[in-house]
Design a protein around this motif. Structure first.
Motif, short mmCIF file in Angstrom:
data_model
loop_
_atom_site.label_atom_id
_atom_site.label_comp_id
_atom_site.label_asym_id
_atom_site.label_seq_id
_atom_site.Cartn_x
_atom_site.Cartn_y
_atom_site.Cartn_z
N PHE A 18 1.34 -7.58 -8.98
CA PHE A 18 0.81 -6.81 -7.86
C PHE A 18 -0.64 -7.20 -7.56
N GLY A 19 -1.43 -7.39 -8.61
CA GLY A 19 -2.83 -7.73 -8.42
C GLY A 19 -3.03 -9.06 -7.73
N TYR A 23 1.33 -5.67 -2.87
CA TYR A 23 2.58 -4.92 -3.02
C TYR A 23 3.73 -5.57 -2.26
N ARG A 24 3.52 -5.91 -1.02
CA ARG A 24 4.62 -6.39 -0.19
C ARG A 24 5.16 -7.73 -0.67
N ALA A 25 4.29 -8.62 -1.09
CA ALA A 25 4.74 -9.95 -1.51
C ALA A 25 5.31 -9.97 -2.92
N ALA A 26 4.99 -8.98 -3.71
CA ALA A 26 5.46 -8.95 -5.10
C ALA A 26 6.97 -8.72 -5.15
N LEU A 103 -6.30 -1.50 -7.83
CA LEU A 103 -7.01 -0.28 -7.46
C LEU A 103 -7.81 -0.43 -6.18
N HIS A 104 -8.56 -1.51 -6.08
CA HIS A 104 -9.55 -1.63 -5.00
C HIS A 104 -8.98 -2.23 -3.72
N LEU A 105 -8.01 -3.14 -3.86
CA LEU A 105 -7.51 -3.86 -2.69
C LEU A 105 -6.16 -3.37 -2.19
N GLN A 110 -0.98 1.33 0.25
CA GLN A 110 0.43 1.41 -0.10
C GLN A 110 0.84 2.83 -0.49
N GLY A 111 1.00 3.68 0.50
CA GLY A 111 1.58 4.98 0.26
C GLY A 111 0.60 6.03 -0.23
N GLU A 112 0.97 7.27 0.02
CA GLU A 112 0.10 8.39 -0.31
C GLU A 112 -0.08 8.58 -1.81
N SER A 113 0.99 8.35 -2.57
CA SER A 113 0.92 8.60 -4.02
C SER A 113 -0.10 7.69 -4.70
#
Length: 208
Positions: A18-19, A23-26, A103-105, A110-113
């Motif tokens: 993810f880092g 998120y989308r490409a992972a 965390l930062h990027l 990616q979503g409210e949660s």
């Protein structure tokens, strides 16, 4: 392998993927391969991709907050605590670049949660810095000149600057945590200094 250990390995792999990719490409396949487990096992333990991402955000936020708190010694002067807390912050973000990227990027987008986890982390950091600023002012005898709202504003500015410097330090391996601390303190401490100076006594009233 115990379930807790296997889950930790999967989270380690997920944070790295993810880092680096967002998120989308992972892909869950990439995470499973990096963790050395079949993909159905990732779904069995951590359900969906979104659940896995939120778990990563929660873990990385907790680890960063624990590092900052662990770097501060309660008996030290407030300025020393602030410096040590910042040093711990920069050390952690440099040592865990994928976690900091999550965390930062990526988390806020990616979503409210996941965004809520980052907001909670920042609120904790701002609260910690606010308490240190108020304590430093009190130690210097200037507490009555520094209101709570002003202290929170100063803490917000300092945390925001720390986040930006962490991106700089993460992108340049030559930047040390101590250099980042010095840069931030040189920038912010002059603005704090008037609030951390003893309040001069009022001049005596002249006799009639």
């Amino acid at each position: 392998m115990p379930r807790a250990v296997r889950e930790r390995h999967m989270l380690d792999a997920a944070v790295r993927v993810f880092g680096r990719q967002g998120y989308r490409a992972a892909a869950m396949d990439d995470i499973a391969e990096l963790a050395g487990v079949p993909q159905p096992l990732v779904h069995l333990y951590l359900r969906s991709k979104e659940d896995l991402f939120v778990a990563c955000v929660r873990r990385e936020a907790g680890a960063l907050l624990a590092a900052v708190r662990g770097g501060v010694r309660a008996g030290d002067p407030a300025e020393r605590q602030l410096r040590d807390g910042l040093h711990a912050f920069f050390q952690h973000t440099v040592r865990h670049p994928e976690g900091w990227a999550v965390l930062h990027l990526h988390a806020r987008a990616q979503g409210e949660s996941s965004a809520d986890q980052v907001v909670a982390l920042r609120t904790e950091l701002v609260g910690l810095v606010t308490r240190l600023i108020v304590s430093a002012a009190r130690d210097a005898g200037g507490a009555s000149a520094l209101g709570r709202r002003e202290a929170v504003g100063l803490a917000q500015a300092l945390v925001g600057a720390a986040e930006s410097l962490a991106v700089w330090a993460g992108g340049d391996p030559s930047v040390t945590a101590r250099e980042a601390v010095s840069t931030l303190m040189d920038l912010t401490w002059p603005g704090l200094a008037p609030h951390l100076s003893p309040i001069p006594p009022s001049p005596p009233h002249p006799h009639p």
